[in-house]
Design an enzyme around this catalytic site. Sequence first.
Site, PDB file in Angstrom:
ATOM      1  N   THR A 193      87.665  60.726  -9.214  1.00 14.51           N
ATOM      2  CA  THR A 193      86.473  61.462  -8.804  1.00 14.51           C
ATOM      3  C   THR A 193      86.308  62.738  -9.623  1.00 14.51           C
ATOM      4  OG1 THR A 193      87.631  62.725  -7.072  1.00 14.51           O
ATOM      5  CG2 THR A 193      86.694  60.596  -6.455  1.00 14.51           C
ATOM      6  N   GLY A 238      90.597  66.570   2.292  1.00 14.12           N
ATOM      7  CA  GLY A 238      89.190  66.476   1.917  1.00 14.12           C
ATOM      8  C   GLY A 238      88.845  65.144   1.283  1.00 14.12           C
ATOM      9  N   THR A 239      89.757  64.609   0.483  1.00 15.40           N
ATOM     10  CA  THR A 239      89.541  63.303  -0.142  1.00 15.40           C
ATOM     11  C   THR A 239      89.498  62.203   0.910  1.00 15.40           C
ATOM     12  OG1 THR A 239      90.676  64.039  -2.158  1.00 15.40           O
ATOM     13  CG2 THR A 239      90.472  61.672  -1.827  1.00 15.40           C
ATOM     14  N   GLU A 250      86.157  62.474   2.824  1.00 15.84           N
ATOM     15  CA  GLU A 250      84.995  61.957   2.092  1.00 15.84           C
ATOM     16  C   GLU A 250      84.956  60.438   2.124  1.00 15.84           C
ATOM     17  OE1 GLU A 250      82.731  62.419  -2.234  1.00 15.84           O
ATOM     18  OE2 GLU A 250      84.576  63.544  -1.833  1.00 15.84           O
ATOM     19  N   LEU A 261      90.290  59.357  22.554  1.00 16.92           N
ATOM     20  CA  LEU A 261      90.093  60.700  23.091  1.00 16.92           C
ATOM     21  C   LEU A 261      90.317  61.739  21.995  1.00 16.92           C
ATOM     22  CD1 LEU A 261      92.119  60.237  26.397  1.00 16.92           C
ATOM     23  CD2 LEU A 261      89.620  60.463  26.232  1.00 16.92           C
ATOM     24  N   GLU A 315      86.169  70.411   5.279  1.00 18.83           N
ATOM     25  CA  GLU A 315      84.787  70.466   4.809  1.00 18.83           C
ATOM     26  C   GLU A 315      83.955  71.282   5.796  1.00 18.83           C
ATOM     27  OE1 GLU A 315      84.131  69.115   1.774  1.00 18.83           O
ATOM     28  OE2 GLU A 315      86.285  68.761   1.832  1.00 18.83           O
TER      29      GLU A 315
END
Length: 299
Positions: free
Chosen positions: A40, A68-69, A72, A220, A271
């Site tokens: 990426t 984060g990867t 996404e 939950l 994020e």
Amino acid sequence: MEKQALTLVILNGKGAGNEALRAAINALRDEGYPIEVRVTWETGDSERYLQEAVALRAATVVAGGGDGTINELANALIHIAPSSRPVLGILPLGTANDFATSAGIPEDPQAALRLAIAGRTVNIDLARVNQDRYFINMATGGFGTRITTETPEKLKSALGGVSYFIHGLMRMDTLKADSCAISGPNFNWHGDALAIGVGNGRQAGGGQRLCPRALINDGLLDLSIVNSQELLSTLLHSLTSDEQNPNIITATLPWLKISSPNEMTFNLDGEPLSGTEFHIEVIPGALACRLPPQCELLS
């Protein structure tokens, strides 16, 4: 040996020069596992590569990077029809790797990759925020969010997960509570929150175990609210113990609503999402994922 299904590794660009990972991929290819790699460069690449994986009928897509990867890729996977959706594998290459750490995924690239390709498949929950954003691990708000978004990259590279905590100590002068109301089934709270954790997983911010009893397949979410002025002792406690801290209010809910008169920012697996109202709900068994046999996050 029977023909193995294709695996597509979606690798964060920061990990492209990882020689141990290159050796691990070559070793597994030599064993007969067909593996392709995509790297990426910018936001949206993971989704584009996932579409390619579906077109290639890949059985597995591996998120190679940090939280984060993984986030996404999870956000993209949920929009793929279940009949053609690949299984998610995880290759921890980030700074904190909070989800991978709490799930017990090996740090060694070859062990992690072997687990991602040939490990046991389980269905795990996903959390949805305001109908169109998702997180697989945790949403954090308040002081903890400011620390994780502001921690310098050089500090993270040098010190790893503990860098968030050290940077937090450096920023104690900015300590400010967020006034908000939080409600859910048989739960209502309002007041000033220094930190909020909504956990599908257990830890965020480089090892802060805000939701130490969370499970990712129980349908939950675990809620933790830090409302004490003793933030330093609370953070130290979260780093060193899974025992319930008296300064933290907790609940276990299938959904919850957070509203504030002022704009708040939540980190969804790192994020950011800002607003004054957040509706967070769990989607039970949303994704198939390969996790260790003794994963503590499974009920």
